[in-house]
Design a protein around this motif. Structure first.
Motif, PDB file in Angstrom:
ATOM      1  N   ARG A   1       0.829  -1.213   0.000  1.00  0.00           N
ATOM      2  CA  ARG A   1       0.000   0.000   0.000  1.00  0.00           C
ATOM      3  C   ARG A   1       0.865   1.266   0.000  1.00  0.00           C
ATOM      4  NH1 ARG A   1      -2.020  -3.563   3.801  1.00  0.00           N
ATOM      5  NH2 ARG A   1      -4.097  -4.440   3.354  1.00  0.00           N
ATOM      6  N   GLU A   2       2.105   1.133  -0.403  1.00  0.00           N
ATOM      7  CA  GLU A   2       3.003   2.291  -0.389  1.00  0.00           C
ATOM      8  C   GLU A   2       2.447   3.449  -1.212  1.00  0.00           C
ATOM      9  OE1 GLU A   2       5.450  -1.339   0.456  1.00  0.00           O
ATOM     10  OE2 GLU A   2       3.913  -0.760  -1.008  1.00  0.00           O
ATOM     11  N   TRP A   3       1.858   3.134  -2.358  1.00  0.00           N
ATOM     12  CA  TRP A   3       1.334   4.199  -3.222  1.00  0.00           C
ATOM     13  C   TRP A   3       0.210   4.984  -2.532  1.00  0.00           C
ATOM     14  CZ3 TRP A   3      -3.825   4.181  -4.400  1.00  0.00           C
ATOM     15  CH2 TRP A   3      -4.522   2.990  -4.146  1.00  0.00           C
ATOM     16  N   ALA A   4      -0.616   4.264  -1.759  1.00  0.00           N
ATOM     17  CA  ALA A   4      -1.725   4.929  -1.072  1.00  0.00           C
ATOM     18  C   ALA A   4      -1.201   5.870   0.017  1.00  0.00           C
ATOM     19  CB  ALA A   4      -2.674   3.899  -0.480  1.00  0.00           C
ATOM     20  N   PHE A   5      -0.234   5.382   0.798  1.00  0.00           N
ATOM     21  CA  PHE A   5       0.334   6.238   1.842  1.00  0.00           C
ATOM     22  C   PHE A   5       1.077   7.425   1.238  1.00  0.00           C
ATOM     23  CE2 PHE A   5      -0.328   2.488   4.529  1.00  0.00           C
ATOM     24  CZ  PHE A   5      -0.755   3.068   5.697  1.00  0.00           C
ATOM     25  N   ARG A   6       1.748   7.212   0.099  1.00  0.00           N
ATOM     26  CA  ARG A   6       2.446   8.320  -0.549  1.00  0.00           C
ATOM     27  C   ARG A   6       1.451   9.369  -1.050  1.00  0.00           C
ATOM     28  NH1 ARG A   6       7.518   8.894  -2.551  1.00  0.00           N
ATOM     29  NH2 ARG A   6       7.975   7.578  -0.762  1.00  0.00           N
ATOM     30  N   ALA A   7       0.332   8.924  -1.585  1.00  0.00           N
ATOM     31  CA  ALA A   7      -0.678   9.869  -2.064  1.00  0.00           C
ATOM     32  C   ALA A   7      -1.288  10.660  -0.904  1.00  0.00           C
ATOM     33  CB  ALA A   7      -1.773   9.116  -2.818  1.00  0.00           C
ATOM     34  N   VAL A   8      -1.570   9.972   0.194  1.00  0.00           N
ATOM     35  CA  VAL A   8      -2.124  10.660   1.364  1.00  0.00           C
ATOM     36  C   VAL A   8      -1.123  11.656   1.921  1.00  0.00           C
ATOM     37  CG1 VAL A   8      -2.905  10.341   3.731  1.00  0.00           C
ATOM     38  CG2 VAL A   8      -3.696   8.781   1.946  1.00  0.00           C
ATOM     39  N   GLU A   9       0.157  11.245   1.978  1.00  0.00           N
ATOM     40  CA  GLU A   9       1.188  12.141   2.482  1.00  0.00           C
ATOM     41  C   GLU A   9       1.341  13.355   1.568  1.00  0.00           C
ATOM     42  OE1 GLU A   9       4.209  13.895   4.656  1.00  0.00           O
ATOM     43  OE2 GLU A   9       2.674  12.421   5.166  1.00  0.00           O
ATOM     44  N   LEU A  10       1.246  13.152   0.260  1.00  0.00           N
ATOM     45  CA  LEU A  10       1.329  14.265  -0.676  1.00  0.00           C
ATOM     46  C   LEU A  10       0.175  15.239  -0.466  1.00  0.00           C
ATOM     47  CD1 LEU A  10       2.749  15.565  -3.080  1.00  0.00           C
ATOM     48  CD2 LEU A  10       1.342  14.131  -4.590  1.00  0.00           C
ATOM     49  N   PHE A  11      -1.001  14.702  -0.174  1.00  0.00           N
ATOM     50  CA  PHE A  11      -2.172  15.540   0.086  1.00  0.00           C
ATOM     51  C   PHE A  11      -1.972  16.372   1.349  1.00  0.00           C
ATOM     52  CE2 PHE A  11      -6.224  15.860   2.459  1.00  0.00           C
ATOM     53  CZ  PHE A  11      -6.896  16.745   1.617  1.00  0.00           C
ATOM     54  N   PHE A  12      -1.543  15.717   2.424  1.00  0.00           N
ATOM     55  CA  PHE A  12      -1.320  16.439   3.678  1.00  0.00           C
ATOM     56  C   PHE A  12      -0.224  17.491   3.519  1.00  0.00           C
ATOM     57  CE2 PHE A  12      -2.896  12.506   6.112  1.00  0.00           C
ATOM     58  CZ  PHE A  12      -4.181  13.008   6.161  1.00  0.00           C
ATOM     59  N   THR A  13       0.871  17.112   2.870  1.00  0.00           N
ATOM     60  CA  THR A  13       1.984  18.040   2.704  1.00  0.00           C
ATOM     61  C   THR A  13       1.569  19.250   1.881  1.00  0.00           C
ATOM     62  OG1 THR A  13       3.563  16.203   2.821  1.00  0.00           O
ATOM     63  CG2 THR A  13       4.366  18.279   1.914  1.00  0.00           C
ATOM     64  N   SER A  14       0.736  19.045   0.870  1.00  0.00           N
ATOM     65  CA  SER A  14       0.262  20.172   0.055  1.00  0.00           C
ATOM     66  C   SER A  14      -0.500  21.170   0.911  1.00  0.00           C
ATOM     67  CB  SER A  14      -0.625  19.660  -1.083  1.00  0.00           C
ATOM     68  OG  SER A  14       0.093  18.782  -1.927  1.00  0.00           O
ATOM     69  N   ILE A  15      -1.331  20.652   1.816  1.00  0.00           N
ATOM     70  CA  ILE A  15      -2.078  21.539   2.712  1.00  0.00           C
ATOM     71  C   ILE A  15      -1.131  22.305   3.621  1.00  0.00           C
ATOM     72  CG2 ILE A  15      -3.734  21.605   4.619  1.00  0.00           C
ATOM     73  CD1 ILE A  15      -5.148  19.241   3.361  1.00  0.00           C
ATOM     74  N   PHE A  16      -0.132  21.622   4.170  1.00  0.00           N
ATOM     75  CA  PHE A  16       0.794  22.274   5.088  1.00  0.00           C
ATOM     76  C   PHE A  16       1.689  23.289   4.369  1.00  0.00           C
ATOM     77  CE2 PHE A  16       0.373  18.193   7.687  1.00  0.00           C
ATOM     78  CZ  PHE A  16      -0.591  18.758   8.498  1.00  0.00           C
ATOM     79  N   VAL A  17       2.060  22.986   3.121  1.00  0.00           N
ATOM     80  CA  VAL A  17       2.852  23.952   2.349  1.00  0.00           C
ATOM     81  C   VAL A  17       2.033  25.207   2.095  1.00  0.00           C
ATOM     82  CG1 VAL A  17       3.871  24.401   0.086  1.00  0.00           C
ATOM     83  CG2 VAL A  17       4.369  22.263   1.265  1.00  0.00           C
ATOM     84  N   LEU A  18       0.773  25.028   1.697  1.00  0.00           N
ATOM     85  CA  LEU A  18      -0.099  26.174   1.466  1.00  0.00           C
ATOM     86  C   LEU A  18      -0.271  26.999   2.736  1.00  0.00           C
ATOM     87  CD1 LEU A  18      -1.992  27.708  -0.433  1.00  0.00           C
ATOM     88  CD2 LEU A  18      -3.823  26.140   0.244  1.00  0.00           C
ATOM     89  N   GLU A  19      -0.440  26.306   3.862  1.00  0.00           N
ATOM     90  CA  GLU A  19      -0.594  27.023   5.125  1.00  0.00           C
ATOM     91  C   GLU A  19       0.688  27.764   5.489  1.00  0.00           C
ATOM     92  OE1 GLU A  19      -1.008  26.201   9.916  1.00  0.00           O
ATOM     93  OE2 GLU A  19      -0.500  24.604   8.511  1.00  0.00           O
ATOM     94  N   TYR A  20       1.844  27.131   5.290  1.00  0.00           N
ATOM     95  CA  TYR A  20       3.119  27.764   5.636  1.00  0.00           C
ATOM     96  C   TYR A  20       3.345  29.029   4.818  1.00  0.00           C
ATOM     97  CZ  TYR A  20       8.155  28.387   6.237  1.00  0.00           C
ATOM     98  OH  TYR A  20       9.396  28.903   6.490  1.00  0.00           O
ATOM     99  N   VAL A  21       3.091  28.939   3.508  1.00  0.00           N
ATOM    100  CA  VAL A  21       3.262  30.110   2.642  1.00  0.00           C
ATOM    101  C   VAL A  21       2.298  31.218   3.052  1.00  0.00           C
ATOM    102  CG1 VAL A  21       3.050  30.950   0.273  1.00  0.00           C
ATOM    103  CG2 VAL A  21       4.130  28.742   0.715  1.00  0.00           C
ATOM    104  N   ALA A  22       1.064  30.834   3.387  1.00  0.00           N
ATOM    105  CA  ALA A  22       0.072  31.829   3.805  1.00  0.00           C
ATOM    106  C   ALA A  22       0.488  32.508   5.108  1.00  0.00           C
ATOM    107  CB  ALA A  22      -1.296  31.164   3.957  1.00  0.00           C
TER     108      ALA A  22
END
Length: 265
Positions: free
Chosen positions: A55-76
């Motif tokens: 299930r590595e691909w699933a965890f990588r996709a979820v992590e990419l989703f979470f990281t995108s949110i945190f990057v957006l929040e950090y920049v904001a």
């Protein structure tokens, strides 16, 4: 430009808990809190090989989703930091970027990028564990954490004194047991650094039992060390208990003041 400034103020109020004009957290910060808990839970679950395998691909996709949110929040947060008088201008934003809260925010978005750089299994595991730091970000959303931090800061001298006393007792007990047990048990007590393992286990009242003195004199001093350890643990415990009591009292006072203010308005 005026509309952009108004929008930045609104974003600042949404992201900064102390700037939110209503009781509790803003909807944005509530959502971020949920995402932090979900991302932390995902990182914990991912450490189990039987769940991760296949299930590595699933965890990588979820992590990419979470990281995108945190990057957006950090920049904001960097963008709106200038609404705080302390962080106005480019220099002020740089100053904000080096605050503890901003550093934790940056570390929370770094694991996904760092995993592509690590080739050793240890490095990969280390980078992934950085995601657990995200849970520390919840502290900025809680006034209780702020009150506890203030109370601990007010007791910092007492805590430093207890740490210094603990270090002194650790060195003294290690030196004495090294002199007494060094020849009898060179593997465990053959040097002061080796003896420190026994001293730490004894002074903290853990007592693993893997290393212990065998001579009568060594056992006598070991007993004294164990008794001293009880008082050593009680000292910072009492200081922390007093600090937490102060924090609770501060929180109650603040809540009472807010209630009175809301009733007056």
């Amino acid at each position: 430009m005026f509309r952009l400034n108004c929008f930045r103020v609104q974003v600042y109020q949404m992201l900064e808990p102390t700037a939110w004009p209503r009781p509790g957290l803003s909807p944005v910060n509530r959502g971020i809190s949920v995402v932090i808990l979900a991302a932390t839970a995902t990182a914990v679950i991912e450490s189990e090989p039987t769940i991760l395998d296949g299930r590595e691909w699933a965890f990588r996709a979820v992590e990419l989703f979470f990281t995108s949110i945190f990057v957006l929040e950090y920049v904001a947060r960097i963008w709106v930091a200038g609404e705080d008088p302390r962080y106005q201008g480019a220099v002020g934003r740089m100053k904000y970027a080096f605050t503890p809260a901003a550093i934790i925010d940056l570390l929370s978005v770094s694991p996904l990028l760092l995993t592509f750089l690590g080739t050793e299994a240890f490095l990969l595991r280390l980078f992934r564990l950085l995601r657990i730091l995200r849970v520390a970000r919840l502290g900025r959303f809680s006034r209780a954490f702020e009150a506890i931090s203030t109370a601990l800061h007010s007791r910092r001298y007492e805590l430093l004194m207890s740490v210094g006393l603990a270090a002194m007792l650790l060195l003294i007990s290690s030196t004495i047991l090294y002199m007494i047990e060094g020849n009898a048990q060179p593997d465990a007590f053959g040097s002061i650094p080796r003896t420190m393992w026994w001293s730490i286990a004894t002074l903290t009242t853990v007592g693993y039992g893997d290393v212990y003195p065998t001579t009568s004199l060594g056992q006598f001093f070991a007993g004294l060390t164990a008794i001293t350890g009880i008082g050593l643990i009680a000292m910072p415990t009492g200081i922390l208990a007093a600090a937490f009591s102060d924090a609770i009292q501060m929180q109650r006072t603040a809540n009472s003041s807010e209630t009175i203010s809301s009733e007056d308005t």
